[in-house]
Design a protein around this motif. Structure first.
Motif, PDB file in Angstrom:
ATOM      1  N   MET A   1       0.839  -1.171   0.000  1.00  0.00           N
ATOM      2  CA  MET A   1       0.000   0.000   0.000  1.00  0.00           C
ATOM      3  C   MET A   1       0.888   1.238   0.000  1.00  0.00           C
ATOM      4  N   LYS A   2       0.574   2.205  -0.861  1.00  0.00           N
ATOM      5  CA  LYS A   2       1.321   3.463  -0.892  1.00  0.00           C
ATOM      6  C   LYS A   2       0.737   4.438   0.128  1.00  0.00           C
ATOM      7  N   LEU A   3       1.627   5.098   0.858  1.00  0.00           N
ATOM      8  CA  LEU A   3       1.242   6.134   1.808  1.00  0.00           C
ATOM      9  C   LEU A   3       2.057   7.385   1.501  1.00  0.00           C
ATOM     10  N   TYR A   4       1.485   8.554   1.855  1.00  0.00           N
ATOM     11  CA  TYR A   4       2.066   9.826   1.442  1.00  0.00           C
ATOM     12  C   TYR A   4       2.247  10.764   2.636  1.00  0.00           C
ATOM     13  N   HIS A   5       3.359  11.503   2.601  1.00  0.00           N
ATOM     14  CA  HIS A   5       3.660  12.475   3.655  1.00  0.00           C
ATOM     15  C   HIS A   5       4.057  13.797   3.002  1.00  0.00           C
ATOM     16  N   GLY A   6       3.285  14.844   3.269  1.00  0.00           N
ATOM     17  CA  GLY A   6       3.601  16.171   2.764  1.00  0.00           C
ATOM     18  C   GLY A   6       4.566  16.870   3.705  1.00  0.00           C
ATOM     19  N   THR A   7       5.592  17.503   3.144  1.00  0.00           N
ATOM     20  CA  THR A   7       6.604  18.121   3.990  1.00  0.00           C
ATOM     21  C   THR A   7       7.363  19.228   3.262  1.00  0.00           C
ATOM     22  N   THR A   8       8.035  20.058   4.027  1.00  0.00           N
ATOM     23  CA  THR A   8       8.967  21.041   3.475  1.00  0.00           C
ATOM     24  C   THR A   8      10.400  20.624   3.786  1.00  0.00           C
ATOM     25  N   SER A   9      10.561  19.534   4.493  1.00  0.00           N
ATOM     26  CA  SER A   9      11.887  19.075   4.930  1.00  0.00           C
ATOM     27  C   SER A   9      12.463  18.045   3.965  1.00  0.00           C
ATOM     28  N   GLU A  10      13.776  17.879   4.068  1.00  0.00           N
ATOM     29  CA  GLU A  10      14.487  16.891   3.255  1.00  0.00           C
ATOM     30  C   GLU A  10      14.863  15.707   4.144  1.00  0.00           C
ATOM     31  N   PHE A  11      14.302  14.539   3.889  1.00  0.00           N
ATOM     32  CA  PHE A  11      14.671  13.326   4.607  1.00  0.00           C
ATOM     33  C   PHE A  11      14.155  12.123   3.823  1.00  0.00           C
ATOM     34  N   VAL A  12      14.676  10.970   4.157  1.00  0.00           N
ATOM     35  CA  VAL A  12      14.210   9.725   3.548  1.00  0.00           C
ATOM     36  C   VAL A  12      13.357   8.967   4.566  1.00  0.00           C
ATOM     37  N   MET A  13      13.930   8.683   5.726  1.00  0.00           N
ATOM     38  CA  MET A  13      13.177   8.001   6.781  1.00  0.00           C
ATOM     39  C   MET A  13      12.881   8.991   7.907  1.00  0.00           C
ATOM     40  N   PRO A  14      11.716   8.870   8.501  1.00  0.00           N
ATOM     41  CA  PRO A  14      11.291   9.845   9.517  1.00  0.00           C
ATOM     42  C   PRO A  14      12.066   9.741  10.821  1.00  0.00           C
ATOM     43  N   ASP A  15      12.114  10.876  11.495  1.00  0.00           N
ATOM     44  CA  ASP A  15      12.704  10.981  12.822  1.00  0.00           C
ATOM     45  C   ASP A  15      11.551  11.224  13.795  1.00  0.00           C
ATOM     46  N   LEU A  16      11.231  10.234  14.605  1.00  0.00           N
ATOM     47  CA  LEU A  16      10.083  10.335  15.503  1.00  0.00           C
ATOM     48  C   LEU A  16      10.217  11.455  16.529  1.00  0.00           C
ATOM     49  N   SER A  17      11.423  11.897  16.812  1.00  0.00           N
ATOM     50  CA  SER A  17      11.609  12.969  17.790  1.00  0.00           C
ATOM     51  C   SER A  17      11.124  14.320  17.258  1.00  0.00           C
ATOM     52  N   LYS A  34      -4.008   9.213   0.596  1.00  0.00           N
ATOM     53  CA  LYS A  34      -4.316  10.018  -0.576  1.00  0.00           C
ATOM     54  C   LYS A  34      -3.210  11.065  -0.811  1.00  0.00           C
ATOM     55  N   GLU A  35      -2.615  10.998  -1.991  1.00  0.00           N
ATOM     56  CA  GLU A  35      -1.542  11.936  -2.330  1.00  0.00           C
ATOM     57  C   GLU A  35      -2.024  13.384  -2.289  1.00  0.00           C
ATOM     58  N   SER A  36      -3.246  13.629  -2.735  1.00  0.00           N
ATOM     59  CA  SER A  36      -3.782  14.992  -2.740  1.00  0.00           C
ATOM     60  C   SER A  36      -3.849  15.573  -1.328  1.00  0.00           C
ATOM     61  N   MET A  37      -4.161  14.754  -0.335  1.00  0.00           N
ATOM     62  CA  MET A  37      -4.199  15.234   1.054  1.00  0.00           C
ATOM     63  C   MET A  37      -2.803  15.582   1.546  1.00  0.00           C
ATOM     64  N   ALA A  38      -1.820  14.771   1.173  1.00  0.00           N
ATOM     65  CA  ALA A  38      -0.440  15.045   1.588  1.00  0.00           C
ATOM     66  C   ALA A  38       0.038  16.357   0.987  1.00  0.00           C
ATOM     67  N   LYS A  39      -0.331  16.640  -0.239  1.00  0.00           N
ATOM     68  CA  LYS A  39       0.065  17.907  -0.882  1.00  0.00           C
ATOM     69  C   LYS A  39      -0.543  19.095  -0.145  1.00  0.00           C
ATOM     70  N   ASN A  40      -1.762  18.946   0.321  1.00  0.00           N
ATOM     71  CA  ASN A  40      -2.461  20.054   0.989  1.00  0.00           C
ATOM     72  C   ASN A  40      -1.966  20.311   2.400  1.00  0.00           C
ATOM     73  N   TRP A  41      -1.302  19.354   3.028  1.00  0.00           N
ATOM     74  CA  TRP A  41      -0.834  19.562   4.393  1.00  0.00           C
ATOM     75  C   TRP A  41       0.139  20.728   4.497  1.00  0.00           C
ATOM     76  N   LYS A  42       0.954  20.930   3.501  1.00  0.00           N
ATOM     77  CA  LYS A  42       1.957  21.999   3.551  1.00  0.00           C
ATOM     78  C   LYS A  42       1.761  23.006   2.426  1.00  0.00           C
TER      79      LYS A  42
END
Length: 154
Positions: A1-17, A34-42
């Motif tokens: 399953m594909k999941l999406y994260h909208g961000t302004t940061s540069e990273f590959v794997m998330p930092d939970l902190s 939904k990719e469209s929701m991830a785009k709207n987050w930022k």
């Protein structure tokens, strides 16, 4: 399953902190289906992009992860979101939480609840017919993050 994260940061794997407090499911790394929701987050921020991950829940061995799944936007879900947004759930007992992505309208219901204009039963009836179109996935603990495989950045 594909999941999406909208961000302004540069990273590959998330930092939970780097998770924020007072969010729907608590401090964690949030993705949506939904990719469209991830785009709207930022939306409106420079360097806006979406990071895509692959998630395979079928490979989880029984008892390895404590997962909470909300099937619907019901009163249990609303109370859980409310308590997290108000900082009442400081430490999650879950590794991963999956459920409907709340919209800003839910905050209006919470405000009315706090003012005493409605009670929880009224809130439950009010959100009963809302169609929360997207799911959100909140990865809270490192063992849950291990289920994600970086796919690409868009």
């Amino acid at each position: 399953m594909k999941l999406y994260h909208g961000t302004t940061s540069e990273f590959v794997m998330p930092d939970l902190s780097k998770g924020r407090e007072n969010t729907d499911f608590g401090i964690g790394f949030y993705l949506t289906d939904k990719e469209s929701m991830a785009k709207n987050w930022k939306k409106g921020h420079p360097n806006n992009h979406v990071i895509v991950y692959e998630l395979t829940l079928a490979n989880i061995e029984t008892g390895k992860l404590h997962i909470k799944r909300f099937e619907n936007a019901d009163i249990e879900w609303a109370k859980f979101v409310y308590n997290n947004r108000k900082g009442k759930n400081k430490k999650s007992r879950y590794d991963l939480i999956i459920g409907p992505l709340a919209d800003n309208g839910l905050e209006n219901w919470f405000t009315r609840l706090e003012k005493g204009e409605i009670d929880w039963d009224d809130l439950a009836k009010g959100i009963e017919f809302n169609k929360f179109q997207s799911l959100q996935f909140c990865f809270i603990k490192p063992n849950a993050i291990k289920l994600l495989e970086y796919a690409e950045r868009k």
